[in-house]
Design a protein around this motif. Structure first.
Motif, PDB file in Angstrom:
ATOM      1  N   SER A  32       0.849  -0.919   0.106  1.00 38.68           N
ATOM      2  CA  SER A  32       0.100  -0.021  -0.080  1.00 38.68           C
ATOM      3  C   SER A  32       0.936   1.131  -0.051  1.00 38.68           C
ATOM      4  N   GLY A  33       1.581   1.344   0.404  1.00 39.37           N
ATOM      5  CA  GLY A  33       3.027   2.038   0.350  1.00 39.37           C
ATOM      6  C   GLY A  33       2.828   2.920   1.737  1.00 39.37           C
ATOM      7  N   TRP A  34       3.155   2.241   2.938  1.00 41.95           N
ATOM      8  CA  TRP A  34       2.879   2.315   4.339  1.00 41.95           C
ATOM      9  C   TRP A  34       3.917   2.920   4.676  1.00 41.95           C
ATOM     10  N   GLU A  35       4.578   3.809   5.503  1.00 38.96           N
ATOM     11  CA  GLU A  35       5.616   4.073   5.797  1.00 38.96           C
ATOM     12  C   GLU A  35       6.712   2.958   6.527  1.00 38.96           C
ATOM     13  N   GLU A  36       8.020   2.935   6.095  1.00 42.90           N
ATOM     14  CA  GLU A  36       8.928   1.859   6.518  1.00 42.90           C
ATOM     15  C   GLU A  36       8.478   0.911   7.292  1.00 42.90           C
ATOM     16  N   SER A  37       9.067   2.370   8.305  1.00 40.44           N
ATOM     17  CA  SER A  37       8.634   1.874  10.047  1.00 40.44           C
ATOM     18  C   SER A  37       7.919   2.160  10.905  1.00 40.44           C
ATOM     19  N   GLY A  38       6.855   2.066   9.882  1.00 41.70           N
ATOM     20  CA  GLY A  38       5.494   2.046  10.595  1.00 41.70           C
ATOM     21  C   GLY A  38       4.440   0.458  10.246  1.00 41.70           C
ATOM     22  N   PHE A  39       3.338   0.538   9.956  1.00 40.48           N
ATOM     23  CA  PHE A  39       2.364  -1.134  10.082  1.00 40.48           C
ATOM     24  C   PHE A  39       1.078  -0.697  10.003  1.00 40.48           C
ATOM     25  N   VAL A  40       0.576  -1.290   9.243  1.00 34.51           N
ATOM     26  CA  VAL A  40      -1.176  -1.265   9.607  1.00 34.51           C
ATOM     27  C   VAL A  40      -1.936  -2.544   9.625  1.00 34.51           C
ATOM     28  N   LEU A  41      -2.251  -2.416  10.064  1.00 42.25           N
ATOM     29  CA  LEU A  41      -3.004  -3.713  10.801  1.00 42.25           C
ATOM     30  C   LEU A  41      -5.227  -3.793  10.758  1.00 42.25           C
ATOM     31  N   LEU A  42      -5.349  -5.165  10.170  1.00 46.08           N
ATOM     32  CA  LEU A  42      -7.025  -4.448   9.812  1.00 46.08           C
ATOM     33  C   LEU A  42      -7.423  -5.909  10.641  1.00 46.08           C
ATOM     34  N   LEU A  43      -8.487  -5.150  12.091  1.00 44.23           N
ATOM     35  CA  LEU A  43      -9.083  -5.640  13.358  1.00 44.23           C
ATOM     36  C   LEU A  43     -10.615  -5.850  12.714  1.00 44.23           C
ATOM     37  N   ASP A  44     -11.112  -7.119  13.463  1.00 47.74           N
ATOM     38  CA  ASP A  44     -12.207  -7.593  12.845  1.00 47.74           C
ATOM     39  C   ASP A  44     -13.320  -6.742  13.926  1.00 47.74           C
ATOM     40  N   GLN A  45     -14.473  -6.820  14.144  1.00 48.85           N
ATOM     41  CA  GLN A  45     -15.910  -5.752  14.679  1.00 48.85           C
ATOM     42  C   GLN A  45     -15.048  -6.527  16.740  1.00 48.85           C
ATOM     43  N   ASN A  46     -14.622  -7.039  16.955  1.00 53.07           N
ATOM     44  CA  ASN A  46     -13.805  -7.486  18.471  1.00 53.07           C
ATOM     45  C   ASN A  46     -12.650  -7.068  18.340  1.00 53.07           C
ATOM     46  N   ASN A  47     -12.399  -6.000  17.814  1.00 55.99           N
ATOM     47  CA  ASN A  47     -10.239  -5.182  17.379  1.00 55.99           C
ATOM     48  C   ASN A  47      -9.775  -6.792  17.182  1.00 55.99           C
TER      49      ASN A  47
END
Length: 588
Positions: free
Chosen positions: A202-217
């Protein structure tokens, strides 16, 4: 130090200009840095939020596609026929498995499509699953699953002939579309690795990260498999509450501070959470600070050099002037100074040479204008001697006439009372055109009773003029002049016509009579005397006081283009007109 500066205009100007330049430059640099820092942070957050929205768009497409596919499959005729059949049908089984396999193969993110039969016959699978974790998940979440027509599972593992696949699935019951009897269960499994690849690309900052959470986090998809199915607080211990649909949060302090952006996918409660270390865009702020400091420093050096040069250049004539005035004798007349400069300094010296005479002439002119204005206003309002006494007396006469059944006298006294009341008008100089016309009509009514049958008067006023303000007591003196000098000196009855018209942003008023008129020589003399009266010069008694008063008041209140214009022909009559600008309010 103060005395050293006080002895030199050049030093004071240099210091003041440097201070005036340095302080704004420093403030501008500080404000620019603050704004740039804020913009850098805002851009990083805005860019991150845009990235989350783009990822959400892809995920939404995948999820919607899977849900649409599931609706298509549970209603597909061959699948319904296979599920509803009580006997094994190898041909139909093979045909359905091939159809499902082709469908799953066309979509890279689908790991497996599975349809289990309530009758216990062999399920339909697109992939050979040796062991599925779905039954355990359904048992663990049976209440949630049974309570909805479609349900998205958490992450689980399927052991297949190709290895272990981490998936999460859309599960929904398959019912007979004739009697709604439950025939089986459909599950469409999404490959978690494929979704994680979307997040990684997705082109997110390399030192960061992305998560996909469900409805219960709980983590549904992550670039790190160790985080799957764990609560988000395991990765972000001090995770703030995500109460809105989307937003920006801060977590941690100092160098450990992180910016957390989140975006909620509609209708499902899943959240995309992106984490960026705050130090990433604070490093950019250091670069902005360095650039700002260098730019401000260069500007200060250039500004200082220019200030010294320009102050020297500007004050050189004043220095020479000061040297010439040092030895000047106070008892002698102020000498004139020759200066070839054509700038403000030269203008100052030339103006100094002439200012005494100029001031005297301006003083005389102002005094003359003020005297003329006061004289004209006093003459226009001279009827204000004892207004209450006059009003009470006229009111008594009015009621006496009514009691004696003399309506003509009552009306004449009433018109006179209105005439005087408007003339006084609490000292106000302006009134609507409607009041000015009414005042003139009251005057004409009184004179018509006095000189019955000697004249008639008609008013032709543009209705658009009536609410507009104008200087009061202008029409009545002109009508009086027409009556006395034009109509009464004529043997037969005459007529007076009053016109008013709106011409763009100006109004033109005309008083015209059918009286004796004037000879050209007399007309020229009156025009000359009106011009002289406008200049403040004394005039001969031959000119009408009413004409002179109106003319002077017009010039004083409206300017040199607003004076009276007189036209006349012997034996035919006289026309007096004036044109004034339309004012916005009565007080102008």
């Amino acid at each position: 130090m103060r005395r050293w500066f006080g002895k030199s205009l050049k030093r004071k100007l240099s210091l003041l200009l440097l201070v005036a330049i340095v302080l704004p430059l420093l403030l501008t640099g500080m404000v620019s840095y603050q704004i740039a820092s804020a913009i850098t942070g805002d851009k990083a957050k805005q860019s991150g939020m845009n990235t989350l929205r783009q990822i959400a768009g892809k995920l939404e497409f995948i999820v919607q596609d899977v849900e649409n596919m599931s609706i298509f499959l549970i209603g597909q005729r061959d699948i319904q026929a296979y599920l509803d059949s009580e006997q094994d049908d190898a041909v139909r089984y093979t045909m359905n498995v091939g159809f499902l396999t082709n469908l799953a193969f066309s979509k890279k993110y689908i790991s497996n499509i599975n349809i289990t039969l309530a009758s216990g016959r062999p399920p339909l699978n697109t992939t050979t699953v040796l062991r599925s974790g779905l039954p355990d998940v359904l048992k663990q979440h049976e209440q949630e699953y049974r309570g909805s027509i479609k349900w998205w599972s958490p992450v689980y593992e399927n052991r297949t002939t190709e290895g272990v696949k981490t998936v999460f699935s859309l599960v929904r019951p398959v019912r007979n579309y004739n009697n709604f009897a439950e025939l089986g269960t459909l599950s469409v499994s999404i490959d978690e690795e494929e979704i994680a690849r979307y997040l990684a690309e997705s082109g997110w900052e390399e030192s960061g990260f992305v998560l996909l959470l469900d409805q219960n986090n709980h983590v549904l998809t992550s670039v790190d498999p160790k985080w799957l199915n764990r609560p988000v607080t395991d990765m972000i211990p001090n995770m703030p509450s995500m109460g809105e649909e989307s937003g920006v949060l801060n977590e941690g302090e100092g160098k450990e501070q992180r910016t957390i952006l989140y975006y909620t996918l509609p209708d499902r409660g899943w959240k995309l959470v992106g984490v960026i270390p705050t130090q990433i865009y604070k490093k950019q702020n250091s670069y902005v600070l360095m650039v700002t400091a260098v730019a401000v420093g260069l500007e200060l050096l250039i500004a200082s050099a220019l200030v010294v040069y320009f102050v020297q250049w500007v004050t050189r004539p004043l220095t020479r002037l000061t040297q010439n005035m040092k030895d000047m004798n106070p008892d002698e007349p102020i000498p004139t100074f020759e200066l070839r400069s054509t700038d403000e300094v030269g203008l100052l010296v030339r103006s100094y040479n002439k200012f005494s005479d100029r001031i005297q002439r301006l003083k005389e002119q102002v005094q003359r204008n003020e005297a003329m204005k006061k004289e004209a206003d006093i003459l226009a309002l001279q009827a204000q001697i004892n207004p209450h006494f006059l009003y009470n007396t006229l009111s008594s006469i009015h009621w006496t006439a009514l009691m004696n059944k003399d309506p003509e006298t009552a009306e004449m006294v009433g018109a006179l009372s209105d005439f005087l009341r408007f003339s006084l008008n609490k000292g106000e100089e302006f009134c609507p055109v409607q009041q000015e016309v009414t005042h003139a009509q009251n005057y004409a009514y009184i004179q018509a009773i006095r000189f019955e049958g000697q004249f008639q008067i008609e008013f032709f006023i543009d209705p658009a003029l009536l609410p507009l303000p104008m200087l009061k007591l202008l029409l009545q003196p002109l009508i009086e002049n027409s009556l006395i000098h034009g109509i009464q000196k004529k043997a037969e009855p005459g007529s007076i016509y009053v016109h008013g018209e709106l011409i763009g942003t100006q109004m033109r008023l005309i008083v015209e009579d059918t009286g004796l008129g004037m000879e050209p020589a007399k007309l020229s003399e009156i025009r000359r005397q009106l011009f002289a009266a406008g200049e403040g010069e004394p005039v001969q008694p031959s000119i009408s006081y009413g004409l002179r008063n109106v003319h002077q008041r017009l010039l004083l209140h409206y300017g040199p283009d607003a004076g009276l214009v007189i036209e006349s022909e012997p034996g035919k009559g006289t026309k007096v007109s004036f044109t004034i600008p339309v004012l916005e309010t009565d007080g102008q």
